[in-house]
Design an enzyme around this catalytic site. Structure first.
Site, mmCIF file in Angstrom:
data_model
loop_
_atom_site.group_PDB
_atom_site.id
_atom_site.type_symbol
_atom_site.label_atom_id
_atom_site.label_comp_id
_atom_site.label_asym_id
_atom_site.label_seq_id
_atom_site.Cartn_x
_atom_site.Cartn_y
_atom_site.Cartn_z
ATOM 1 N N ASP A 171 0.848 -1.190 0.000
ATOM 2 C CA ASP A 171 0.000 0.000 0.000
ATOM 3 C C ASP A 171 0.885 1.243 0.000
ATOM 4 O O ASP A 171 2.086 1.155 0.217
ATOM 5 C CB ASP A 171 -0.998 0.008 1.167
ATOM 6 C CG ASP A 171 -0.301 -0.090 2.497
ATOM 7 O OD1 ASP A 171 0.765 0.538 2.659
ATOM 8 O OD2 ASP A 171 -0.819 -0.788 3.394
ATOM 9 N N ASP A 178 1.623 5.390 0.914
ATOM 10 C CA ASP A 178 1.390 6.567 1.732
ATOM 11 C C ASP A 178 2.060 7.750 1.057
ATOM 12 O O ASP A 178 3.229 7.677 0.675
ATOM 13 C CB ASP A 178 1.988 6.364 3.133
ATOM 14 C CG ASP A 178 1.413 5.118 3.806
ATOM 15 O OD1 ASP A 178 0.202 5.117 4.077
ATOM 16 O OD2 ASP A 178 2.162 4.142 4.015
ATOM 17 N N ASP A 192 8.304 7.264 12.856
ATOM 18 C CA ASP A 192 8.813 6.379 13.899
ATOM 19 C C ASP A 192 10.241 5.899 13.654
ATOM 20 O O ASP A 192 11.166 6.288 14.378
ATOM 21 C CB ASP A 192 7.830 5.215 14.155
ATOM 22 C CG ASP A 192 7.345 4.513 12.886
ATOM 23 O OD1 ASP A 192 7.826 4.846 11.792
ATOM 24 O OD2 ASP A 192 6.486 3.619 13.004
#
Ligand code: ATP
Ligand code: MG
Length: 465
Positions: free
Chosen positions: A83, A85, A164
Protein backbone atom coordinates in the site's frame (compact mmCIF):
# COMPACT_ATOMS: atom_id res chain seq x y z
CA UNK A 1 14.79 -8.88 -8.91
CA UNK A 2 15.27 -5.14 -9.02
CA UNK A 3 18.01 -4.20 -11.43
CA UNK A 4 20.95 -2.48 -9.83
CA UNK A 5 19.77 -3.25 -6.32
CA UNK A 6 22.48 -5.78 -5.50
CA UNK A 7 25.12 -3.33 -6.58
CA UNK A 8 23.43 -0.77 -4.41
CA UNK A 9 23.60 -3.03 -1.38
CA UNK A 10 27.05 -4.42 -2.08
CA UNK A 11 28.89 -1.16 -2.01
CA UNK A 12 27.12 0.70 0.76
CA UNK A 13 30.26 2.29 2.19
CA UNK A 14 31.33 3.75 -1.12
CA UNK A 15 27.90 4.86 -2.15
CA UNK A 16 27.03 6.34 1.17
CA UNK A 17 30.33 8.22 1.30
CA UNK A 18 29.49 9.85 -2.00
CA UNK A 19 25.98 10.59 -0.77
CA UNK A 20 27.36 12.18 2.35
CA UNK A 21 29.63 14.40 0.27
CA UNK A 22 30.02 17.98 1.42
CA UNK A 23 27.82 19.34 -1.36
CA UNK A 24 24.93 17.17 -0.13
CA UNK A 25 25.27 17.61 3.59
CA UNK A 26 27.62 20.31 4.76
CA UNK A 27 28.89 19.87 8.33
CA UNK A 28 26.27 20.97 10.82
CA UNK A 29 23.46 20.76 8.31
CA UNK A 30 20.51 18.57 9.11
CA UNK A 31 19.33 18.51 5.50
CA UNK A 32 18.56 15.25 3.77
CA UNK A 33 20.87 13.04 1.82
CA UNK A 34 19.39 13.22 -1.63
CA UNK A 35 19.88 10.05 -3.64
CA UNK A 36 19.36 10.81 -7.33
CA UNK A 37 17.36 8.39 -9.47
CA UNK A 38 20.33 6.67 -11.16
CA UNK A 39 21.75 5.73 -7.77
CA UNK A 40 18.78 3.92 -6.28
CA UNK A 41 16.65 1.01 -7.50
CA UNK A 42 13.19 2.39 -6.73
CA UNK A 43 11.22 2.71 -9.93
CA UNK A 44 7.77 4.02 -10.76
CA UNK A 45 7.04 0.50 -11.99
CA UNK A 46 6.81 -0.58 -8.34
CA UNK A 47 3.97 1.84 -7.68
CA UNK A 48 0.29 1.45 -8.39
CA UNK A 49 -1.42 3.64 -10.98
CA UNK A 50 -3.54 5.12 -8.21
CA UNK A 51 -0.48 6.16 -6.21
CA UNK A 52 1.08 7.77 -9.29
CA UNK A 53 -2.14 9.58 -10.11
CA UNK A 54 -2.26 11.14 -6.64
CA UNK A 55 1.39 12.16 -6.80
CA UNK A 56 1.08 13.77 -10.22
CA UNK A 57 -2.12 15.60 -9.47
CA UNK A 58 -0.60 17.16 -6.35
CA UNK A 59 2.59 17.97 -8.23
CA UNK A 60 0.73 19.56 -11.15
CA UNK A 61 -1.26 21.69 -8.72
CA UNK A 62 2.02 23.12 -7.43
CA UNK A 63 2.34 21.08 -4.24
CA UNK A 64 5.20 18.91 -3.10
CA UNK A 65 4.37 15.23 -3.38
CA UNK A 66 6.35 12.30 -1.99
CA UNK A 67 5.81 8.61 -1.44
CA UNK A 68 6.95 7.76 2.07
CA UNK A 69 7.02 4.97 4.62
CA UNK A 70 6.56 1.28 4.03
CA UNK A 71 6.33 1.46 0.25
CA UNK A 72 9.78 3.02 -0.16
CA UNK A 73 11.31 0.84 2.57
CA UNK A 74 9.87 -2.30 0.96
CA UNK A 75 10.90 -1.28 -2.57
CA UNK A 76 14.46 -0.75 -1.38
CA UNK A 77 14.38 -4.23 0.13
CA UNK A 78 13.24 -5.67 -3.18
CA UNK A 79 9.66 -6.39 -2.02
CA UNK A 80 6.64 -5.23 -3.96
CA UNK A 81 4.91 -2.58 -1.81
CA UNK A 82 1.36 -3.44 -0.77
CA UNK A 83 0.00 0.00 0.00
CA UNK A 84 1.02 3.58 -0.56
CA UNK A 85 1.39 6.57 1.73
CA UNK A 86 1.78 10.02 0.24
CA UNK A 87 3.17 13.05 2.10
CA UNK A 88 2.60 16.58 0.86
CA UNK A 89 2.61 20.23 1.86
CA UNK A 90 -1.05 20.54 0.81
CA UNK A 91 -3.45 20.77 3.76
CA UNK A 92 -6.24 18.20 4.17
CA UNK A 93 -8.73 20.74 2.80
CA UNK A 94 -6.55 21.43 -0.25
CA UNK A 95 -6.18 17.70 -0.84
CA UNK A 96 -9.94 17.29 -0.59
CA UNK A 97 -10.42 19.92 -3.25
CA UNK A 98 -8.08 18.14 -5.65
CA UNK A 99 -9.69 14.71 -5.28
CA UNK A 100 -13.41 14.25 -5.42
CA UNK A 101 -12.99 10.62 -4.38
CA UNK A 102 -11.46 11.56 -1.04
CA UNK A 103 -12.40 12.08 2.58
CA UNK A 104 -10.71 13.36 5.69
CA UNK A 105 -10.49 10.78 8.44
CA UNK A 106 -9.08 10.63 11.98
CA UNK A 107 -9.08 13.14 14.78
CA UNK A 108 -5.93 12.24 16.64
CA UNK A 109 -4.11 12.18 13.33
CA UNK A 110 -6.00 13.76 10.44
CA UNK A 111 -5.31 12.22 7.07
CA UNK A 112 -7.04 12.07 3.72
CA UNK A 113 -8.10 8.81 2.10
CA UNK A 114 -8.22 8.98 -1.68
CA UNK A 115 -10.14 6.04 -3.06
CA UNK A 116 -9.74 4.36 -6.45
CA UNK A 117 -12.03 1.35 -6.58
CA UNK A 118 -10.79 -0.95 -3.83
CA UNK A 119 -7.46 0.81 -3.45
CA UNK A 120 -7.04 3.59 -0.90
CA UNK A 121 -4.09 5.98 -0.98
CA UNK A 122 -3.37 7.65 2.36
CA UNK A 123 -2.34 11.26 1.97
CA UNK A 124 -0.90 13.13 4.94
CA UNK A 125 0.11 16.73 5.33
CA UNK A 126 3.69 17.29 6.59
CA UNK A 127 3.65 17.33 10.41
CA UNK A 128 5.61 19.92 12.36
CA UNK A 129 6.94 19.91 15.91
CA UNK A 130 4.20 19.43 18.49
CA UNK A 131 3.91 21.68 21.54
CA UNK A 132 4.49 24.92 19.67
CA UNK A 133 2.72 27.62 21.67
CA UNK A 134 0.37 28.54 18.86
CA UNK A 135 -0.71 24.97 18.41
CA UNK A 136 -2.36 23.87 21.62
CA UNK A 137 -5.63 23.01 20.00
CA UNK A 138 -4.11 20.94 17.22
CA UNK A 139 -1.42 19.15 19.15
CA UNK A 140 -2.10 17.73 22.56
CA UNK A 141 -0.08 15.68 24.96
CA UNK A 142 -1.16 13.96 28.19
CA UNK A 143 0.78 14.42 31.43
CA UNK A 144 2.58 11.14 30.69
CA UNK A 145 3.77 12.47 27.32
CA UNK A 146 1.23 10.55 25.26
CA UNK A 147 0.51 12.37 22.03
CA UNK A 148 -3.25 12.79 21.98
CA UNK A 149 -3.33 14.79 18.78
CA UNK A 150 -0.75 15.51 16.16
CA UNK A 151 -2.10 17.93 13.60
CA UNK A 152 0.49 20.70 13.51
CA UNK A 153 1.56 21.28 9.92
CA UNK A 154 5.25 21.65 9.14
CA UNK A 155 7.82 21.10 6.43
CA UNK A 156 9.16 17.84 5.06
CA UNK A 157 12.17 17.81 7.34
CA UNK A 158 10.06 18.24 10.47
CA UNK A 159 7.71 15.62 9.10
CA UNK A 160 10.57 13.16 8.73
CA UNK A 161 11.62 13.60 12.34
CA UNK A 162 8.05 12.92 13.55
CA UNK A 163 8.03 9.49 11.91
CA UNK A 164 8.81 6.38 13.90
CA UNK A 165 11.79 4.50 12.42
CA UNK A 166 14.63 5.78 10.26
CA UNK A 167 13.74 3.23 7.58
CA UNK A 168 10.21 4.64 7.49
CA UNK A 169 11.43 8.20 6.92
CA UNK A 170 12.56 7.79 3.30
CA UNK A 171 10.76 10.01 0.78
CA UNK A 172 10.51 9.45 -2.95
CA UNK A 173 10.09 12.74 -4.78
CA UNK A 174 7.79 12.59 -7.79
CA UNK A 175 9.38 15.84 -9.10
CA UNK A 176 12.73 14.22 -9.94
CA UNK A 177 12.43 10.58 -8.72
CA UNK A 178 15.10 11.10 -6.08
CA UNK A 179 14.97 9.66 -2.56
CA UNK A 180 15.35 12.01 0.40
CA UNK A 181 16.89 10.39 3.45
CA UNK A 182 16.60 12.52 6.57
CA UNK A 183 17.61 10.06 9.25
CA UNK A 184 20.15 7.61 7.78
CA UNK A 185 17.37 5.25 6.83
CA UNK A 186 19.28 3.83 3.87
CA UNK A 187 22.19 2.91 6.10
CA UNK A 188 19.82 1.18 8.50
CA UNK A 189 18.13 -0.71 5.67
CA UNK A 190 21.52 -1.98 4.60
CA UNK A 191 22.33 -3.02 8.17
CA UNK A 192 18.80 -4.44 8.60
CA UNK A 193 18.32 -2.31 11.69
CA UNK A 194 15.19 -0.76 13.16
CA UNK A 195 16.10 2.45 14.89
CA UNK A 196 13.68 4.95 16.35
CA UNK A 197 14.24 8.55 15.37
CA UNK A 198 15.00 10.71 18.42
CA UNK A 199 15.06 9.62 22.04
CA UNK A 200 13.46 6.15 22.15
CA UNK A 201 11.92 6.44 25.65
CA UNK A 202 10.26 9.74 24.69
CA UNK A 203 9.02 8.34 21.41
CA UNK A 204 7.45 5.34 23.16
CA UNK A 205 5.81 7.65 25.68
CA UNK A 206 4.36 9.75 22.85
CA UNK A 207 2.91 6.65 21.26
CA UNK A 208 3.34 3.25 22.95
CA UNK A 209 2.03 1.49 19.83
CA UNK A 210 5.48 2.14 18.38
CA UNK A 211 6.69 -0.77 20.54
CA UNK A 212 4.28 -3.06 18.73
CA UNK A 213 5.35 -1.62 15.40
CA UNK A 214 8.98 -2.30 16.27
CA UNK A 215 8.21 -5.96 16.88
CA UNK A 216 5.99 -6.23 13.82
CA UNK A 217 8.60 -4.79 11.46
CA UNK A 218 11.41 -6.84 13.06
CA UNK A 219 9.45 -10.03 12.34
CA UNK A 220 8.18 -8.98 8.93
CA UNK A 221 11.45 -7.63 7.54
CA UNK A 222 13.78 -9.90 9.49
CA UNK A 223 15.49 -6.84 10.99
CA UNK A 224 16.96 -6.46 14.47
CA UNK A 225 16.21 -3.66 16.88
CA UNK A 226 18.98 -1.18 17.49
CA UNK A 227 20.10 -1.57 21.14
CA UNK A 228 18.92 1.93 22.07
CA UNK A 229 15.53 1.27 20.46
CA UNK A 230 15.26 -2.06 22.26
CA UNK A 231 16.41 -0.98 25.72
CA UNK A 232 13.38 1.00 26.99
CA UNK A 233 10.75 -1.50 25.79
CA UNK A 234 10.63 -3.63 28.88
CA UNK A 235 9.95 -0.68 31.19
CA UNK A 236 7.68 1.13 28.74
CA UNK A 237 5.50 -1.90 27.95
CA UNK A 238 2.78 -1.03 30.54
CA UNK A 239 2.13 2.22 28.64
CA UNK A 240 0.19 0.06 26.18
CA UNK A 241 -2.55 -0.13 28.80
CA UNK A 242 -3.42 3.51 27.93
CA UNK A 243 -4.19 2.74 24.30
CA UNK A 244 -7.86 2.56 23.30
CA UNK A 245 -9.02 -1.06 22.74
CA UNK A 246 -10.22 -0.33 19.20
CA UNK A 247 -6.77 0.82 18.08
CA UNK A 248 -5.17 -2.21 19.72
CA UNK A 249 -7.54 -4.51 17.87
CA UNK A 250 -6.31 -3.10 14.55
CA UNK A 251 -2.71 -3.48 15.66
CA UNK A 252 -3.24 -7.05 16.86
CA UNK A 253 -4.59 -8.01 13.45
CA UNK A 254 -1.54 -6.49 11.79
CA UNK A 255 0.70 -8.34 14.25
CA UNK A 256 -0.82 -11.78 13.86
CA UNK A 257 -2.42 -11.81 10.42
CA UNK A 258 0.44 -10.62 8.24
CA UNK A 259 2.21 -13.93 7.66
CA UNK A 260 4.86 -13.78 10.42
CA UNK A 261 2.60 -14.51 13.36
CA UNK A 262 4.78 -17.11 15.07
CA UNK A 263 7.89 -14.94 15.06
CA UNK A 264 5.89 -11.88 16.10
CA UNK A 265 4.31 -13.79 19.00
CA UNK A 266 7.74 -14.91 20.25
CA UNK A 267 9.06 -11.37 20.14
CA UNK A 268 6.00 -9.99 21.92
CA UNK A 269 6.47 -12.54 24.70
CA UNK A 270 10.19 -11.85 24.82
CA UNK A 271 9.71 -8.12 25.32
CA UNK A 272 6.88 -8.43 27.85
CA UNK A 273 4.43 -6.86 25.39
CA UNK A 274 2.13 -9.84 25.00
CA UNK A 275 1.05 -9.67 28.64
CA UNK A 276 -0.09 -6.07 28.12
CA UNK A 277 -2.37 -7.19 25.30
CA UNK A 278 -3.60 -10.56 26.61
CA UNK A 279 -2.92 -10.58 30.36
CA UNK A 280 -4.99 -13.66 31.19
CA UNK A 281 -3.65 -15.65 28.27
CA UNK A 282 -0.13 -14.74 29.32
CA UNK A 283 -0.80 -15.88 32.87
CA UNK A 284 -2.36 -19.13 31.70
CA UNK A 285 0.76 -19.82 29.66
CA UNK A 286 2.81 -19.81 32.85
CA UNK A 287 0.52 -22.40 34.41
CA UNK A 288 -0.70 -24.70 31.64
CA UNK A 289 2.05 -26.47 29.71
CA UNK A 290 0.03 -26.69 26.48
CA UNK A 291 -1.29 -23.10 26.34
CA UNK A 292 1.65 -21.46 24.56
CA UNK A 293 1.99 -24.36 22.13
CA UNK A 294 -1.69 -24.05 21.20
CA UNK A 295 -1.25 -20.41 20.21
CA UNK A 296 1.92 -21.22 18.29
CA UNK A 297 0.15 -23.97 16.37
CA UNK A 298 -2.72 -21.61 15.55
CA UNK A 299 -0.26 -19.00 14.31
CA UNK A 300 1.72 -21.58 12.31
CA UNK A 301 -1.47 -22.57 10.59
CA UNK A 302 -2.43 -18.92 10.00
CA UNK A 303 1.02 -18.15 8.56
CA UNK A 304 0.81 -21.20 6.30
CA UNK A 305 -2.64 -20.26 5.04
CA UNK A 306 -1.48 -16.72 4.27
CA UNK A 307 1.47 -18.11 2.29
CA UNK A 308 -0.98 -20.28 0.35
CA UNK A 309 -3.31 -17.31 -0.11
CA UNK A 310 -6.15 -19.10 1.67
CA UNK A 311 -8.62 -17.16 3.80
CA UNK A 312 -7.91 -16.64 7.52
CA UNK A 313 -10.20 -15.41 10.26
CA UNK A 314 -9.36 -13.54 13.43
CA UNK A 315 -12.10 -15.57 15.17
CA UNK A 316 -9.96 -18.71 15.08
CA UNK A 317 -6.91 -16.87 16.34
CA UNK A 318 -8.75 -15.22 19.21
CA UNK A 319 -10.30 -18.59 20.04
CA UNK A 320 -6.82 -20.03 20.48
CA UNK A 321 -5.44 -17.00 22.36
CA UNK A 322 -8.20 -17.04 24.97
CA UNK A 323 -8.94 -20.76 25.24
CA UNK A 324 -6.48 -21.47 28.07
CA UNK A 325 -7.92 -18.82 30.43
CA UNK A 326 -11.42 -20.02 29.53
CA UNK A 327 -10.42 -23.57 30.44
CA UNK A 328 -8.90 -22.43 33.73
CA UNK A 329 -12.02 -20.53 34.63
CA UNK A 330 -14.30 -23.38 33.58
CA UNK A 331 -12.36 -25.80 35.81
CA UNK A 332 -12.87 -23.50 38.79
CA UNK A 333 -16.61 -23.19 38.12
CA UNK A 334 -16.96 -26.95 37.73
CA UNK A 335 -15.07 -27.50 40.98
CA UNK A 336 -17.68 -25.26 42.58
CA UNK A 337 -20.36 -27.63 41.30
CA UNK A 338 -21.48 -26.08 38.02
CA UNK A 339 -22.13 -28.61 35.20
CA UNK A 340 -19.75 -28.46 32.20
CA UNK A 341 -22.01 -26.77 29.66
CA UNK A 342 -23.05 -23.74 31.74
CA UNK A 343 -19.53 -23.64 33.19
CA UNK A 344 -18.05 -23.16 29.72
CA UNK A 345 -20.67 -20.53 28.89
CA UNK A 346 -19.99 -18.57 32.05
CA UNK A 347 -16.22 -18.91 31.74
CA UNK A 348 -16.30 -17.67 28.12
CA UNK A 349 -18.45 -14.74 29.12
CA UNK A 350 -16.12 -13.70 31.93
CA UNK A 351 -12.87 -14.10 30.01
CA UNK A 352 -14.18 -12.24 26.97
CA UNK A 353 -15.57 -9.32 28.96
CA UNK A 354 -12.25 -8.88 30.78
CA UNK A 355 -10.32 -9.12 27.50
CA UNK A 356 -12.51 -6.42 25.96
CA UNK A 357 -11.12 -3.91 28.43
CA UNK A 358 -7.79 -4.27 26.60
CA UNK A 359 -8.66 -5.12 23.02
CA UNK A 360 -12.02 -4.73 21.40
CA UNK A 361 -13.18 -7.77 19.47
CA UNK A 362 -16.04 -6.96 17.09
CA UNK A 363 -19.10 -9.20 17.39
CA UNK A 364 -18.53 -10.61 13.92
CA UNK A 365 -15.43 -12.29 15.35
CA UNK A 366 -16.40 -12.88 18.97
CA UNK A 367 -19.59 -14.79 18.10
CA UNK A 368 -17.89 -17.32 15.83
CA UNK A 369 -15.09 -17.56 18.40
CA UNK A 370 -17.60 -18.65 21.03
CA UNK A 371 -19.18 -21.10 18.58
CA UNK A 372 -15.77 -22.70 18.13
CA UNK A 373 -15.51 -23.08 21.90
CA UNK A 374 -19.06 -24.39 22.37
CA UNK A 375 -18.53 -26.98 19.67
CA UNK A 376 -15.60 -28.41 21.63
CA UNK A 377 -18.22 -29.84 23.99
CA UNK A 378 -20.27 -31.27 21.14
CA UNK A 379 -17.47 -32.92 19.19
CA UNK A 380 -17.05 -35.76 21.71
CA UNK A 381 -20.78 -36.62 21.49
CA UNK A 382 -20.89 -39.03 18.59
CA UNK A 383 -24.23 -40.78 18.65
CA UNK A 384 -27.04 -40.81 16.16
CA UNK A 385 -28.48 -37.59 14.77
CA UNK A 386 -26.24 -35.36 16.89
CA UNK A 387 -23.20 -36.25 14.82
CA UNK A 388 -24.88 -35.01 11.67
CA UNK A 389 -26.12 -31.85 13.38
CA UNK A 390 -22.59 -31.11 14.57
CA UNK A 391 -21.22 -31.85 11.11
CA UNK A 392 -23.70 -29.38 9.59
CA UNK A 393 -22.91 -26.55 12.01
CA UNK A 394 -21.56 -23.55 10.06
CA UNK A 395 -18.54 -23.45 12.39
CA UNK A 396 -17.87 -27.19 12.30
CA UNK A 397 -14.77 -26.94 10.15
CA UNK A 398 -13.15 -24.29 12.35
CA UNK A 399 -14.09 -26.24 15.48
CA UNK A 400 -12.61 -29.44 14.03
CA UNK A 401 -9.39 -27.60 13.12
CA UNK A 402 -9.35 -26.23 16.65
CA UNK A 403 -9.76 -29.73 18.08
CA UNK A 404 -6.73 -30.87 16.08
CA UNK A 405 -4.71 -27.99 17.54
CA UNK A 406 -5.74 -28.95 21.07
CA UNK A 407 -4.59 -32.50 20.43
CA UNK A 408 -1.41 -31.27 18.78
CA UNK A 409 -0.61 -29.02 21.72
CA UNK A 410 -1.12 -31.88 24.16
CA UNK A 411 -4.12 -30.39 25.93
CA UNK A 412 -6.18 -33.52 25.25
CA UNK A 413 -5.20 -37.04 24.21
CA UNK A 414 -5.28 -37.67 20.45
CA UNK A 415 -8.01 -39.83 18.93
CA UNK A 416 -11.16 -37.75 18.58
CA UNK A 417 -9.58 -35.67 15.82
CA UNK A 418 -8.77 -38.81 13.83
CA UNK A 419 -12.32 -40.06 14.28
CA UNK A 420 -13.74 -36.84 12.84
CA UNK A 421 -11.20 -36.88 10.03
CA UNK A 422 -12.33 -40.38 9.10
CA UNK A 423 -16.00 -39.48 9.48
CA UNK A 424 -15.73 -36.53 7.11
CA UNK A 425 -13.98 -38.60 4.46
CA UNK A 426 -16.29 -41.59 4.79
CA UNK A 427 -19.21 -42.58 2.58
CA UNK A 428 -22.59 -43.35 4.17
CA UNK A 429 -21.80 -47.00 4.82
CA UNK A 430 -18.47 -46.20 6.39
CA UNK A 431 -20.07 -43.44 8.49
CA UNK A 432 -22.52 -45.98 9.93
CA UNK A 433 -19.63 -48.26 10.77
CA UNK A 434 -17.82 -45.39 12.53
CA UNK A 435 -20.94 -44.52 14.50
CA UNK A 436 -21.34 -48.19 15.48
CA UNK A 437 -17.77 -48.20 16.73
CA UNK A 438 -18.55 -45.29 19.02
CA UNK A 439 -21.64 -47.12 20.30
CA UNK A 440 -19.45 -50.07 21.30
CA UNK A 441 -16.98 -47.78 23.02
CA UNK A 442 -18.34 -46.38 26.27
CA UNK A 443 -15.83 -43.53 26.31
CA UNK A 444 -17.08 -42.38 22.93
CA UNK A 445 -20.73 -42.46 23.83
CA UNK A 446 -20.28 -40.20 26.85
CA UNK A 447 -23.07 -38.09 28.23
CA UNK A 448 -26.11 -38.67 25.99
CA UNK A 449 -26.56 -42.25 27.12
CA UNK A 450 -26.53 -41.23 30.79
CA UNK A 451 -29.09 -38.54 30.06
CA UNK A 452 -31.40 -40.89 28.26
CA UNK A 453 -31.31 -43.30 31.15
CA UNK A 454 -32.00 -40.51 33.59
CA UNK A 455 -35.01 -39.34 31.62
CA UNK A 456 -36.70 -42.76 31.85
CA UNK A 457 -36.23 -43.08 35.60
CA UNK A 458 -38.87 -40.80 37.12
CA UNK A 459 -41.84 -42.79 35.91
CA UNK A 460 -44.58 -42.31 38.44
CA UNK A 461 -48.09 -43.79 38.81
CA UNK A 462 -49.38 -41.41 36.09
CA UNK A 463 -47.48 -43.22 33.37
CA UNK A 464 -48.57 -46.60 34.67
CA UNK A 465 -52.18 -45.66 34.35
P1 ATP B 1 3.12 -1.26 6.40
O1 ATP B 1 2.10 -0.44 5.64
O2 ATP B 1 3.96 -2.15 5.57
O3 ATP B 1 2.55 -1.93 7.59
P2 ATP B 1 4.23 1.33 7.00
O4 ATP B 1 5.58 1.70 7.49
O5 ATP B 1 3.82 1.88 5.67
O6 ATP B 1 4.20 -0.24 7.01
P3 ATP B 1 1.86 2.56 8.03
O7 ATP B 1 1.11 2.21 9.27
O8 ATP B 1 1.22 2.41 6.72
O9 ATP B 1 3.20 1.71 8.11
O10 ATP B 1 2.36 4.06 8.24
C1 ATP B 1 2.95 4.80 7.18
C2 ATP B 1 4.08 5.65 7.71
O11 ATP B 1 3.58 6.58 8.69
C3 ATP B 1 5.16 4.88 8.46
O12 ATP B 1 6.12 4.36 7.58
C4 ATP B 1 5.74 5.93 9.36
O13 ATP B 1 6.60 6.78 8.65
C5 ATP B 1 4.52 6.75 9.73
N1 ATP B 1 3.90 6.24 10.98
C6 ATP B 1 2.89 5.34 11.08
N2 ATP B 1 2.57 5.11 12.36
C7 ATP B 1 3.37 5.90 13.10
C8 ATP B 1 3.51 6.13 14.50
N3 ATP B 1 2.75 5.49 15.39
N4 ATP B 1 4.45 7.01 14.90
C9 ATP B 1 5.21 7.67 13.99
N5 ATP B 1 5.13 7.49 12.68
C10 ATP B 1 4.24 6.61 12.22
MG1 MG C 1 1.88 1.71 4.77
Amino acid sequence: MIKGFTRFLQSPGQRIKSLFGPQDAPAGSTGPRIIPRPEHPVSRQHFSDAALKVLYRLHNAGFQAFLVGGCIRDSLLGHMPKDFDVATDATPEQIRELFRNSRIIGRRFRIVHVRFGREVIEVTTFRGKPNDDHADHISQQSDEGLLLRDNVWGNIEEDALRRDFTVNALYYNIADFSIHDFADGVKDIEARTLRLIGDPATRYREDPVRMLRAVRFAAKLDFHLHPATEAPIHDAAPLLLQIPPARLFDEVLKLFMAGQGVETFRLLRHYGLFEMLFPEADEAMEELPWAERLVELALESTDRRIREERPVTPAFLFASLLWAPVQQRQAILEAEGMPPIPALQAASQQVVSRQLQHISIPKRFSLPMRDIWDLQQRLPLRRGKRVFQTREHPRFRAAYDFLLLREGAGEIAPGLGDWWTAFQQADEHEQRRLLGKVGADPAGSGQPRKRRRRRRKPRGPASDA
